[in-house]
Design an enzyme around this catalytic site. Structure first.
Site: not given
Length: 592
Positions: A335, A484, A482
């Site tokens: 991100e 998730n 990440d």
């Protein structure tokens, strides 16, 4: 006075690029700039010539009768034409000055005689039929009437210098610097701070400032709160040659910092760079600004976070201090806004011996960034892919695509994702036999998208296996990101056990395409299974990982995560003391 100065600089900036002026414009907000006066070498002024063989034009920059001149000429043009233009400019300036005094423009201009303009090299006149590219040599002397200029061809030059708009006491101020014909490690830096609040605005000139530091990065303290900073930086190269200095003044003053941050205690474990036997790795979702500034984020996801603490300028201060303090060898970020990578993180981390690579997501403004310590690693190759594109076009994944085609809804759900995989292959500087394949990713976010993540990881693992087997055999894998996915997920099972059954609950919702998946890698979660790496108001869980190849690496230490009390001091993350809704994973891995 200062408004007039700023106006003059802006007008000047329109006619000449910032790399040839003592001025700069900033993408981070307006700031006051101090123009750099001409330097004298002996009794001669300075004429800077930029001449690059691959370009058709050259530039000649000098000061003529107090007026900054920047001429763009063809390299193939004869010298005489360039000298005639300089003479013509001199006549115009003389005539303009006289006209202002006498208000008889034409008659006075006509009475101005054209100065003799010649170029000398080693005391010989350079022939006017010589081409510009050959005529303007380093060390030549330009005569314009009685004024002499020492020609400097391609001296070290800053092409961009910027200071951040947000300054916090206790947090590093890292200028963005881009240099041509030089190296940042050979440049010199001088930091100054105002002698008191508003001293610069009150017009005391150089008496407004007191010297504060000589390093590339400056950390203001609490006594500097309310004061502006000034940076004077001089570009240099390894031959001890120096170019024109640039001076910049911050647009804002130093503000109070947040006090103790969640990462301060972690830095006690990482206050030194590791030796050659160890690799310190970091994985961190830093929360993209494009997500932090949505109405959903402000009112639903992070309503407990003060609005100023969600501002990217504020969070960048915390991020730069946090990342620099880890003294890591490998940093994988998710991100990452493109502008944050270019204008904030990379300039800052470059000062701490880290080079960065960026992979933006298709049709989005954020992506992945991988940084590596250049004193320990060199870049061998990059093998980034968009997973959906690879699935659709690479024969390696034909069986997966055929299976997914049994359910158009599942296929669309997978191929519409812009998820990317950043793969960077590095070689150790001290031991070239050691190669590291660093894979960085950020998988699909939806809580019910377990089957999407399984397919994404299957594509990623096959791509990585091919890189390791065909392109860089013997390289050691680090897979960070990440995911998730919690430790109970099918994805975690696939990565750590080498396979996942078609009966795993994560295939729920995609029964038509469920299949057994496997890979040949030997991976383990270096940081184990923390209680959480993501902590927001409505959720907390372990989503981030550093997976290592256990055949080549062993865990030396895992840097403790912030305590639960630290994480929840301001209810949840992000907060005034923590820049993201995720927590960085940091570990030291020892080569076997």
């Amino acid at each position: 006075m200062f408004r007039n100065l700023a106006l003059n600089i802006r007008l000047l900036y329109k006619s000449a690029p910032a790399d040839l002026l003592g001025v700069s414009s900033s993408l981070w907000g307006t700031k006051w700039i101090t123009a750099v006066p001409s330097r004298f070498l002996g009794r001669m002024e300075r004429a800077v010539v930029r001449c690059v063989p691959s370009e058709s034009k050259l530039t000649i920059t000098f000061t003529l009768d107090g007026s900054h001149k920047q001429m763009l000429r063809d390299q193939s043009e004869q010298l005489g034409k360039a000298l005639a233009r300089i003479a013509n400019n001199a006549v115009k300036l003389k005539g303009h000055d006289k006209a202002k005094k006498s208000k008889k423009n034409k008659r006075d201009q006509a009475s101005v005689s054209e100065p003799v303009v010649r170029l000398y090299f080693k005391d010989d006149v350079v022939a006017e039929d010589a081409l510009n590219s050959a005529a303007w040599q380093d060390g030549a002397v330009l005569h314009v009437g009685d004024t002499k200029y020492k020609v400097e061809r391609n001296p070290p030059t800053f092409t961009d210098v910027e200071l951040p708009a947000s300054l916090l006491a206790g947090f590093p101020v890292c200028p963005k610097l881009e240099i041509e014909f030089g190296d940042l490690k050979d440049c010199t830096f001088q930091w100054f701070k105002e002698i008191r609040h508003n001293a610069e605005k009150e017009g005391e000139g150089e008496n407004s400032w007191v010297e504060a530091g000589h390093d590339r990065v400056f950390i203001p303290s609490n006594v500097d709160i309310g004061l502006k900073l000034k940076l004077k930086c001089t570009p240099g190269n390894n031959n001890h040659r120096y170019g024109v200095a640039r001076e910049l003044i911050t647009s804002g003053s130093v503000e109070a910092g947040p006090g103790t941050c969640t990462f301060d205690s972690r830095h006690l474990y990482t206050n030194r760079v590791t030796d050659e036997s160890t690799v310190r790795a970091v994985s961190y979702n830093i929360l993209a600004d494009i997500y932090a500034q949505t109405e959903l984020s402000k009112t639903v996801l992070y309503p407990y976070c003060a609005p100023y603490a969600l501002d990217i300028g504020y969070r960048q201060n915390l991020l730069k201090k946090e990342l620099a303090g880890y003294n890591a060898d490998i940093i994988c970020l998710q991100e990452v806004d493109k502008s944050v990578f270019t204008h904030s993180l990379s300039p800052a981390l470059d000062a701490f011996d880290l080079d960065g690579l960026y992979r933006i997501k298709d049709k989005q403004h954020e992506g992945l960034a991988t940084y590596f310590r250049r004193s320990k690693f060199t870049l061998l190759s990059q093998h980034d892919v968009t997973l959906s594109e690879a699935l659709l076009s690479d024969p390696l994944h034909r069986d997966l695509l055929e299976k997914m085609s049994l359910s158009p809804a599942v296929r669309d759900q997978v191929v519409q994702r812009s998820t990317t995989l950043q793969v960077t292959v590095l070689q150790c500087v001290k031991d070239p036999s050691r190669k590291l394949c660093v894979a960085n990713t950020h998988l699909y976010w939806h809580p019910k998208g377990g089957y999407v993540r399984l397919i994404q990881m299957a594509v990623a693992l096959r791509h990585i296996e091919r890189v390791l087997s065909e392109l860089h055999p013997g390289a050691t894998l680090l897979l960070l990101g990440d995911m998730n996915s919690t430790p109970s997920s099918g994805l975690y099972e696939l990565l750590t056990r080498g396979a996942v059954s078609e009966l795993h609950p994560d295939w729920s919702g995609a029964e038509e395409v469920c299949l057994a998946l496997s890979h040949s890698l030997t991976l383990s979660s270096a940081c184990g299974e923390p209680a959480y790496t993501n902590y927001v108001g409505g959720f907390h869980g372990c989503l981030d990982y550093v997976f290592m190849d256990t055949r080549a690496l062993a865990v030396e230490q895992v840097i403790p995560l912030p305590s639960h009390e630290e994480v929840t001091t301001h209810q949840a993350l992000p907060s005034v003391a923590h820049p993201s809704d995720h927590i960085a994973l940091v570990c030291d891995l020892r080569w076997k």
